[in-house]
Design a protein around this motif. Structure first.
Motif, PDB file in Angstrom:
ATOM      1  N   GLU A  66       0.833  -1.207   0.000  1.00  0.00           N
ATOM      2  CA  GLU A  66       0.000   0.000   0.000  1.00  0.00           C
ATOM      3  C   GLU A  66       0.865   1.253   0.000  1.00  0.00           C
ATOM      4  OE1 GLU A  66      -3.589   1.361  -0.565  1.00  0.00           O
ATOM      5  OE2 GLU A  66      -3.758  -0.507   0.583  1.00  0.00           O
ATOM      6  N   TRP A  97      -6.465  -5.300  -7.290  1.00  0.00           N
ATOM      7  CA  TRP A  97      -5.899  -4.522  -6.189  1.00  0.00           C
ATOM      8  C   TRP A  97      -5.172  -3.293  -6.724  1.00  0.00           C
ATOM      9  CZ3 TRP A  97      -1.369  -2.531  -4.438  1.00  0.00           C
ATOM     10  CH2 TRP A  97      -1.250  -2.252  -3.075  1.00  0.00           C
ATOM     11  N   ARG A 107      -6.409   1.043  -6.830  1.00  0.00           N
ATOM     12  CA  ARG A 107      -5.571   2.103  -6.270  1.00  0.00           C
ATOM     13  C   ARG A 107      -5.062   3.066  -7.337  1.00  0.00           C
ATOM     14  NH1 ARG A 107      -6.343  -1.937  -3.423  1.00  0.00           N
ATOM     15  NH2 ARG A 107      -6.199  -1.948  -1.140  1.00  0.00           N
TER      16      ARG A 107
END
Length: 282
Positions: free
Chosen positions: A44, A114, A118
């Motif tokens: 992240e 994923w 983002r």
């Protein structure tokens, strides 16, 4: 035709130390691409930082953990990919013995989602630890190429594998590779002309200069077209043991004036990818 090379720093997000090194190399212009490990706890943070640099990493499809860091967990938790504790094994042979194609592609899909969630839309994918290629047991290369075609992704599969393997492939492997390249072409999945990296240990190399000389030799031997040189740069305090030594040497190489002089003298253009640019991406 000219010679072009993508200089890739693999394993963004592996752990904090390697991530910081790769981000610095990107900011300094010493690498032209990177690949992201989405299953790491650092992913992240890495995704946010690399986005600020204006770089979209490739998806480093990760189906195994690595020794020396806490074991990773898959994003979709498919049973055939994990050990009893729910983590990804750090042994590619274990995955190669039990992984099911549906679970493998399902996890690749989850990792791609994923990244897209983002704000990163990768244009290509590759395989962490080479697990998708069948080098450690079952091969999921055909399924992976079909998955890449569905999503318009390029894939790290060398058209000429000899520079990577250091010579001709065994007949059975050569036949499988030829079939995979033909399948990629039929599907319209873009692949590099060849790929090159270091595959030797610190003890086999003996020192930094030997590693540098080996990369300079590989650079000089690159064929016409677009190839990829991929490295795993890190720093001394991030990865312990012999593997960490080699990764530290690779960081040094990427900043070495001798390496940059060789790129200039060989007349090799450094580019960000081996695939045609999408409309609107330059």
């Amino acid at each position: 035709m000219t010679r072009r090379v993508v200089i890739t720093a693999d394993d963004l997000g592996r752990e904090p130390g390697s991530t910081e090194v790769i981000l610095s190399l990107l900011a300094e212009g010493h690498v032209s691409a990177t690949t992201l490990i989405c299953v790491s706890p650092v992913a992240e943070h890495a995704a946010q930082r690399v986005r600020k640099l204006g770089v979209v990493p490739r998806l480093h499809v990760t189906l195994t953990s690595e020794r020396g860091v806490p074991r990773w967990r898959p994003l979709n938790g498919a049973a055939s990919l994990v050990d009893p504790d729910g983590t990804l094994s750090d042994d590619p042979l274990a995955l190669g013995a039990r992984g099911e194609a549906e679970d493998v592609i399902g996890e690749a899909e989850a990792q791609l989602s994923w990244m897209r969630d983002r704000g990163a839309a990768p244009e290509a994918a590759d395989s962490h630890a080479g697990t998708l290629y069948g080098l450690h047991g079952r091969s999921w290369l055909a399924e992976t190429l079909e998955w890449c075609a569905r999503h318009g992704l390029a894939f790290r599969l060398p058209r000429d594998p000899e520079p990577y393997f250091g010579g001709p492939l065994p007949p059975q492997l050569a036949a499988a590779h030829e079939k995979a390249v033909a399948f990629a072409d039929a599907l319209g999945v873009s692949i590099p002309r060849t790929i090159a990296t270091n595959r030797r240990t610190a003890s086999e190399l003996g020192g930094y200069e030997r590693l540098r000389d080996d990369y300079l030799r590989r650079l000089a031997a690159l064929p016409e077209g677009t190839s990829e040189v991929f490295l795993h740069p890190s720093r001394e305090d991030a990865i312990t043991g012999p593997d960490g030594i080699v990764r530290t040497w690779e960081t040094r190489l990427l900043r070495d004036p001798v390496w940059h002089d060789a790129l200039d003298s060989e007349g090799i253009e450094v580019v960000g990818g081996w695939w045609p640019a999408r409309e609107g991406t330059g």
